[in-house]
Write an enzyme that holds these catalytic residues in place. Structure first.
Site, PDB file in Angstrom:
ATOM      1  N   HIS A 160     -19.750  -1.165   3.284  1.00  0.00           N
ATOM      2  CA  HIS A 160     -19.417  -0.040   4.158  1.00  0.00           C
ATOM      3  C   HIS A 160     -20.635   0.659   4.757  1.00  0.00           C
ATOM      4  CE1 HIS A 160     -15.390   2.294   4.778  1.00  0.00           C
ATOM      5  NE2 HIS A 160     -15.944   1.940   5.913  1.00  0.00           N
ATOM      6  N   ASP A 210      -9.789   4.360   2.904  1.00  0.00           N
ATOM      7  CA  ASP A 210     -10.742   4.097   1.823  1.00  0.00           C
ATOM      8  C   ASP A 210     -10.296   4.833   0.562  1.00  0.00           C
ATOM      9  OD1 ASP A 210     -13.155   3.669   0.368  1.00  0.00           O
ATOM     10  OD2 ASP A 210     -14.389   3.983   2.151  1.00  0.00           O
ATOM     11  N   HIS A 225     -12.599   5.872  -1.298  1.00  0.00           N
ATOM     12  CA  HIS A 225     -13.748   6.772  -1.420  1.00  0.00           C
ATOM     13  C   HIS A 225     -13.942   7.548  -0.122  1.00  0.00           C
ATOM     14  CE1 HIS A 225     -14.493   3.071  -3.831  1.00  0.00           C
ATOM     15  NE2 HIS A 225     -14.820   3.933  -4.772  1.00  0.00           N
ATOM     16  N   ASP A 233     -17.024   8.427   0.941  1.00  0.00           N
ATOM     17  CA  ASP A 233     -18.294   7.970   1.525  1.00  0.00           C
ATOM     18  C   ASP A 233     -18.985   9.084   2.315  1.00  0.00           C
ATOM     19  OD1 ASP A 233     -17.818   5.542   0.343  1.00  0.00           O
ATOM     20  OD2 ASP A 233     -17.202   4.514   2.181  1.00  0.00           O
ATOM     21  N   HIS A 266     -23.835   2.599   0.918  1.00  0.00           N
ATOM     22  CA  HIS A 266     -22.479   2.366   1.452  1.00  0.00           C
ATOM     23  C   HIS A 266     -21.580   3.591   1.236  1.00  0.00           C
ATOM     24  CE1 HIS A 266     -20.322   0.571  -2.394  1.00  0.00           C
ATOM     25  NE2 HIS A 266     -21.102   1.589  -2.699  1.00  0.00           N
ATOM     26  N   ASP A 309     -11.769   0.005   4.638  1.00  0.00           N
ATOM     27  CA  ASP A 309     -12.461  -0.464   3.435  1.00  0.00           C
ATOM     28  C   ASP A 309     -11.411  -1.207   2.608  1.00  0.00           C
ATOM     29  OD1 ASP A 309     -13.437  -0.489   0.713  1.00  0.00           O
ATOM     30  OD2 ASP A 309     -14.769   1.183   1.169  1.00  0.00           O
ATOM     31  N   ASP A 322     -11.071  -1.535  -0.352  1.00  0.00           N
ATOM     32  CA  ASP A 322     -10.601  -0.831  -1.556  1.00  0.00           C
ATOM     33  C   ASP A 322      -9.622   0.293  -1.243  1.00  0.00           C
ATOM     34  OD1 ASP A 322     -12.095   1.584  -1.093  1.00  0.00           O
ATOM     35  OD2 ASP A 322     -13.842   0.746  -2.110  1.00  0.00           O
ATOM     36  N   GLU A 376     -16.297  -4.096   3.098  1.00  0.00           N
ATOM     37  CA  GLU A 376     -16.339  -4.192   1.628  1.00  0.00           C
ATOM     38  C   GLU A 376     -15.697  -5.447   1.040  1.00  0.00           C
ATOM     39  OE1 GLU A 376     -17.957  -2.394  -0.744  1.00  0.00           O
ATOM     40  OE2 GLU A 376     -18.841  -0.965   0.666  1.00  0.00           O
TER      41      GLU A 376
HETATM   42  N1  LIG Z   1     -17.909   2.072   0.468  1.00  0.00           N
HETATM   43  C1  LIG Z   1     -17.722   2.186  -0.823  1.00  0.00           C
HETATM   44  N2  LIG Z   1     -17.074   1.293  -1.505  1.00  0.00           N
HETATM   45  N3  LIG Z   1     -18.218   3.254  -1.400  1.00  0.00           N
HETATM   46  C2  LIG Z   1     -18.154   3.495  -2.815  1.00  0.00           C
HETATM   47  C3  LIG Z   1     -18.953   4.709  -3.151  1.00  0.00           C
HETATM   48  C4  LIG Z   1     -18.809   5.029  -4.606  1.00  0.00           C
HETATM   49  C5  LIG Z   1     -19.550   6.268  -5.055  1.00  0.00           C
HETATM   50  N4  LIG Z   1     -19.001   7.442  -4.448  1.00  0.00           N
HETATM   51  C6  LIG Z   1     -21.039   6.151  -4.760  1.00  0.00           C
HETATM   52  O1  LIG Z   1     -21.587   6.933  -4.052  1.00  0.00           O
HETATM   53  O2  LIG Z   1     -21.670   5.259  -5.253  1.00  0.00           O
HETATM   54 MN   LIG Z   2     -16.016   2.806   1.790  1.00  0.00          MN
HETATM   55 MN   LIG Z   3     -14.334   2.392  -0.886  1.00  0.00          MN
END
Ligand SMILES: NC(=[NH2+])NCCC[C@H](N)C(=O)O
Ligand SMILES: [Mn+2]
Ligand SMILES: [Mn+2]
Length: 303
Positions: free
Chosen positions: A97, A124, A126, A128, A141, A226, A228, A271
């Site tokens: 990402h 997502d 998350h 981000d 990411h 994403d 996920d 991702e």
């Molecule tokens: N694009 C993603 N999958 N991001 C996951 C981030 C997970 C977590 N918040 C981090 O900063 O590490």
């Molecule tokens: Mn993401």
């Molecule tokens: Mn994510």
């Protein structure tokens, strides 16, 4: 319409490797054929090749993983993204990402040239929305949204030319938000829809409200998907799976509603780590979701 495939095999946004195989997994899963069968023409522009990165760390934040490599990808994808948006509907084949640091800035430059505001639908688990200063993992990411909102800490990155207003961003699917992200979101105008809200109200209401605001502003809409966002049971090929994600139908419905709105102008597929996939099932689902966004349907709906 003309879909422009832009390979973005970014793997520098986190430590676990494999997203570099993403673009070819989408090609193998038949993305181009799926789009052609919907009546689109497709131009595969190949993979972006970023400038060589230096290995110097940021002395202010040595914990950031592969900083300059991420900067190089951002530069490369800004240029490729703006060009692809001029040529058609860009579909960015990630890549983790961190790709969105560049893709969104690229399409934002095009939107600016068109005199239209850019909106972002962030699908997502998350948010981000870490900055290079708040990230605990050092994984970039997890920072793209913060960059585009113009938050501090991105000095190493290309200066942000087209910041995105907070109320032009809608996040759907959230279920893993770190404390600094939570604090920022709570005091912001970002529309942040967590999985509980979807459980309680369904996905249609909040999404339609956002799409109405895009339409009212005459906006362009970038969709950043994403893998996920999806429940790990249907999308196992992700390094950062979180239980309790969007179901197969919730995800398709999002794409179908966005398609019906006619507002989408670009798409990130982020991702996917094909190294973790089960016989291509996640890659295939991501391709099917892209197809839904670009017009695949069982029946036309009455308008
Ligand atoms: N694009 C993603 N999958 N991001 C996951 C981030 C997970 C977590 N918040 C981090 O900063 O590490
Ligand atoms: Mn993401
Ligand atoms: Mn994510």
């Amino acid at each position: 319409m003309t879909c422009v495939l832009v390979g973005a095999p970014v793997d520098s946004g986190k430590r676990r490797q494999g997203c570099k195989m993403g673009p070819d997994a989408y090609r193998t899963a038949g993305l181009e054929e799926a789009l052609r069968s919907l009546g689109h023409s497709v131009h595969d522009s190949g993979n972006v090749v970023p400038r060589p990165a230096n290995e110097n760390q940021d002395p202010r934040n040595p914990a950031l993983h592969a900083l300059d490599e991420n900067v190089a990808w951002t530069e490369g994808l800004i240029a490729a993204g703006e060009k692809a948006a001029r040529d058609g509907f860009p579909i960015f084949l990630g890549g983790d990402h961190a790709m969105s640091l560049g893709t969104i800035a690229g399409v934002a430059a095009y939107a600016k040239a068109e005199g239209r505001p850019l909106f972002v639908l962030w699908l997502d688990a998350h948010s981000d929305i870490h900055t290079p200063t708040t990230t605990q993992s050092g994984n970039l990411h997890g920072t793209a949204v913060a960059y585009h909102l113009g938050m501090d800490g991105f000095d190493a990155f290309p200066p942000l030319e087209n910041p995105i207003p907070q109320d032009h961003v809608c996040m759907i699917g959230l279920r893993s938000v770190d404390e600094p992200e939570h604090q920022f979101l709570a005091g912001s105008d970002v529309m942040a829809i967590d999985m509980r809200a979807i459980d309680e109200q369904g996905i249609t209401g909040p999404l339609t409200a956002f799409l109405d605001s895009v339409a009212a502003a005459g906006g362009m809409l970038h969709v950043s998907l994403d893998a996920d966002f999806l429940d790990p049971s249907i999308a196992p090929a992700v390094g950062t799976t979180v239980p309790g994600g969007a179901t197969f139908r919730e995800a398709h419905l999002v794409m179908e509603l966005v398609c019906d709105s006619g507002l989408a102008t670009s798409l990130d597929l982020a991702e996917l780590n094909p190294f973790l996939d089960e016989r291509g099932k996640t890659a295939t689902l991501m391709v099917d979701l892209a197809a839904s966004l670009l017009g695949r349907r069982v029946f036309d709906r009455p308008t």
